[in-house]
Design a protein around this motif. Structure first.
Motif, short mmCIF file in Angstrom:
data_model
loop_
_atom_site.label_atom_id
_atom_site.label_comp_id
_atom_site.label_asym_id
_atom_site.label_seq_id
_atom_site.Cartn_x
_atom_site.Cartn_y
_atom_site.Cartn_z
N GLY A 172 -25.27 -1.80 13.76
CA GLY A 172 -25.79 -1.10 13.38
C GLY A 172 -25.10 0.58 13.18
N GLU A 173 -24.01 0.08 13.71
CA GLU A 173 -23.01 1.68 14.20
C GLU A 173 -21.79 1.28 13.11
N PRO A 174 -21.52 1.99 12.61
CA PRO A 174 -20.40 1.90 11.17
C PRO A 174 -18.83 1.71 11.61
N LEU A 175 -18.33 0.82 10.90
CA LEU A 175 -17.35 0.11 11.39
C LEU A 175 -16.25 0.17 9.90
N VAL A 176 -15.40 2.04 10.72
CA VAL A 176 -14.40 1.81 9.27
C VAL A 176 -12.91 1.22 9.93
N GLN A 177 -12.07 0.84 8.35
CA GLN A 177 -10.99 -0.36 8.84
C GLN A 177 -10.25 0.85 7.79
N ALA A 178 -9.30 1.60 7.91
CA ALA A 178 -8.66 2.15 6.97
C ALA A 178 -7.58 1.60 6.67
N ARG A 179 -6.79 1.37 8.06
CA ARG A 179 -5.54 0.55 7.44
C ARG A 179 -6.19 -0.43 6.73
N LEU A 180 -6.76 -1.63 6.74
CA LEU A 180 -7.06 -2.77 6.09
C LEU A 180 -7.18 -1.93 4.53
N ALA A 181 -7.93 -1.28 4.55
CA ALA A 181 -8.50 -0.54 2.94
C ALA A 181 -7.19 -0.80 2.50
N GLU A 182 -6.21 -0.47 2.87
CA GLU A 182 -4.89 0.41 2.11
C GLU A 182 -4.02 -0.99 2.08
N SER A 183 -4.20 -1.53 3.17
CA SER A 183 -3.79 -3.30 2.75
C SER A 183 -4.03 -3.36 1.84
N LEU A 184 -5.70 -3.54 1.47
CA LEU A 184 -6.70 -3.95 0.38
C LEU A 184 -5.89 -4.18 -0.56
N ARG A 185 -6.03 -2.08 -1.03
CA ARG A 185 -5.66 -1.72 -2.49
C ARG A 185 -4.07 -2.19 -2.64
N ARG A 186 -3.19 -2.57 -2.25
CA ARG A 186 -2.03 -2.61 -2.22
C ARG A 186 -1.71 -4.26 -2.35
N ILE A 187 -2.92 -5.33 -2.01
CA ILE A 187 -2.91 -6.55 -2.46
C ILE A 187 -3.14 -6.52 -3.51
N ALA A 188 -4.38 -5.80 -3.31
CA ALA A 188 -5.37 -5.97 -5.11
C ALA A 188 -4.31 -5.40 -6.78
N ALA A 189 -3.26 -4.40 -5.82
CA ALA A 189 -2.84 -3.38 -7.43
C ALA A 189 -1.97 -3.93 -7.65
N LYS A 190 -0.75 -4.97 -6.78
CA LYS A 190 0.28 -5.25 -6.64
C LYS A 190 0.72 -7.08 -6.60
N GLY A 191 -1.36 -7.93 -6.22
CA GLY A 191 -1.44 -9.26 -6.57
C GLY A 191 -0.36 -9.88 -5.45
#
Length: 521
Positions: A172-191
């Motif tokens: 129930g506690e929040p799991l935040v993964q900021a570095r993973l979010a940035e990797s996902l953004r880059r892969i989403a943007a660039k393929g």
């Protein structure tokens, strides 16, 4: 496209929700499955990650069923002799020496070629939001964090994410993964090439080399998924399709073929157990990457086991064996739509949290699938550069004539062929998807110290007559709690003869199933 009815089932409700949204945006079953699969790498990180593998079956409206095998290869610098000098005859369970090239993201790109309607970036929307904003720790993840604290605490990247402030997160506690979010953004943007040679891949390789893993940017850039026809077998007018070697799909088909030769799927439990045990024998001794070693996993000993079952000959006892516990290693997504697309995706990091290595710059967890290799130079599965290990992942589709009837996907490690078989027999017997995935189950194979290769673990609500039948054939039995993740979790989508869709998600997971009808929210 906006008039498409679609179904999706996944082991975390937020992944199912991502698949539903893909349908509402005009996507096909491929889009829905990919959105769910991407979300799972964030909300179920003990089971799957960007650093893991994928095997999928995809069915297109023309009736073609194809396997996308995105299982990772050993890095080019892997040296079997060096590993033997350091580890003896077996690799360690976790750590840098168990890491193989991540295949899942390349597998996503291959799947899209078969009929995705939404853009590449669209499949990442939910995953990015969940990683950046945080999600409540699910029941299954919380249990894994307790079980794997020692391994995760020893890895700085894992400890920073899962034990912020020095205390491991609880349900129930929040799991935040900021570095993973940035990797996902880059892969989403660039393929996908952003992971396979771009800035994310460069950072990942550098971090792994610093940790002692020889994986390089060249290993990532040179990686390709293997796209092949599915393999299949028939039973009572249905055809069961699954993935070829290096995966263990053949073990399910051996059971299907044997039941067909015996004339009926309605056999006593001990007959199924003998077939399951025999399939495990073949997998453990012969399964390997067919590009490196060709072995006859489909037929080795098959005539003999069928003859044994027909004769009623006594069964020799199983040998002592090394336990294999499928705890938190895999996710399965099932999806189908009214246009004729159907997808079964299986993703994994192998053990819970894979290698227990989270590369801190990218936030990516790496699988320990290299543990599936042998260090025995005589084994067809001996580790070698560029080779894929024998693999547990195995998606399944079932057709009748030209039509899809069921899409199934399961977690369960080495027990996956057995779980698929029991679920499919339930479906053939008239169970709904929900009933089939919820039914009590049992699995043959070692899962605790002292187990034999033929030890049966059964859920407490399995019928007593079934347990008695197994014990009467000499199978040692161990009771486990009902509806336990210890015996895997499964998702099913059914397509009725009139084209209507139903779906079920296993209560052993944190999942859900949904059917999206055009115009509904």
């Amino acid at each position: 496209m906006t008039g498409t009815t679609g179904a999706v089932a996944a082991p975390h409700f937020l992944a199912t929700r991502a698949g539903e949204e893909a349908y509402r945006r005009g996507g096909t079953a491929i889009d829905a499955a990919l959105a769910a699969a991407a979300a799972l790498t964030v909300v179920y990180p003990h089971n799957t990650a960007l650093g893991g593998d994928l095997v999928a079956l995809v069915r297109t409206p023309d009736g073609t069923i194809t396997c996308v095998n995105a299982t990772g290869t050993a890095p080019a610098a892997r040296d079997a002799e060096e590993l033997r000098r350091r580890h003896g005859d077996r690799l360690p369970t976790r750590g840098p020496d168990t890491i193989t090239v991540p295949g899942a993201v390349r597998g996503w790109a291959e799947l899209r070629r078969f009929g995705a309607a939404l853009g590449w970036a669209a499949q990442f929307d939910a995953a990015i939001a969940h990683a950046a904003d945080g999600v409540p720790v699910a029941r299954s993840l919380a249990a894994a964090l307790v079980a794997d604290q020692a391994e995760l605490a020893a890895d700085p990247g894992s400890a920073a994410v899962f034990a912020p402030g020095g205390r491991f997160l609880e349900e129930g506690e929040p799991l935040v993964q900021a570095r993973l979010a940035e990797s996902l953004r880059r892969i989403a943007a660039k393929g996908p090439d952003e992971l396979y040679g771009g800035s994310v891949g460069t950072a990942l390789a550098a971090g792994l080399q610093a940790a002692g893993c020889p994986l390089t940017v060249a290993d990532l850039a040179g990686y390709a998924a293997r796209v092949t026809p599915a393999i299949s077998a028939s039973l009572q007018g249905f055809r069961v399709h699954t993935s070829p070697p290096n995966t263990q799909g053949f073990a399910l088909l051996r059971t299907v073929r044997a039941l067909a030769e015996l004339g009926s799927p309605d056999v006593p439990a001990h007959v199924l157990a003998r077939l399951f045990h025999d399939g495990t024998r073949v997998r453990d001794t012969l399964l390997a990457d067919p590009e490196f070693a060709r072995t006859d996993v489909e037929n080795d000993g098959f005539a003999e086991i069928v003859a044994e079952l027909r004769s009623g000959a006594p069964r020799p006892a199983g040998a002592a064996a090394t336990p294999s516990v499928p705890r938190g290693d895999t996710v399965g997504v099932a999806a189908a739509d009214s246009r004729g697309f159907a997808v079964s995706i299986i993703q994994s990091v192998y053990d819970s949290f894979g290698a227990a290595v989270l590369e801190p710059e990218t936030g990516i967890i790496l699988q320990n699938r290299g543990l599936s290799f042998s260090l025995d130079p005589r084994s067809p599965n001996v580790i070698a550069p560029g080779k894929r290990p024998k693999h547990t992942l195995m998606p399944v589709l079932v057709t009748r004539g030209d039509d899809v009837r069921w899409v199934t996907s399961t977690m369960g490690g080495h027990g996956q062929p057995q779980i698929h078989a029991q679920v499919l027999l339930g479906l053939l017997g008239g169970r709904t998807p929900r009933e089939a995935v919820s039914a009590p189950r049992w699995v043959v194979g070692p899962r605790a110290p002292g187990d034999r290769s033929d030890t049966v673990h059964f859920e407490a609500d399995v019928a007593r007559a079934t347990v008695t039948d197994l014990e009467g054939d000499g199978f040692p039995t161990r009771e486990v709690p009902p509806r336990t993740e210890f015996l895997g979790h499964t998702n099913v989508v059914a397509v009725a003869p009139d084209g209507s869709l139903t779906a079920g998600s296993d209560p052993r997971s944190d999942g859900s199933a949904a059917v999206v009808v055009p115009g509904t929210h």
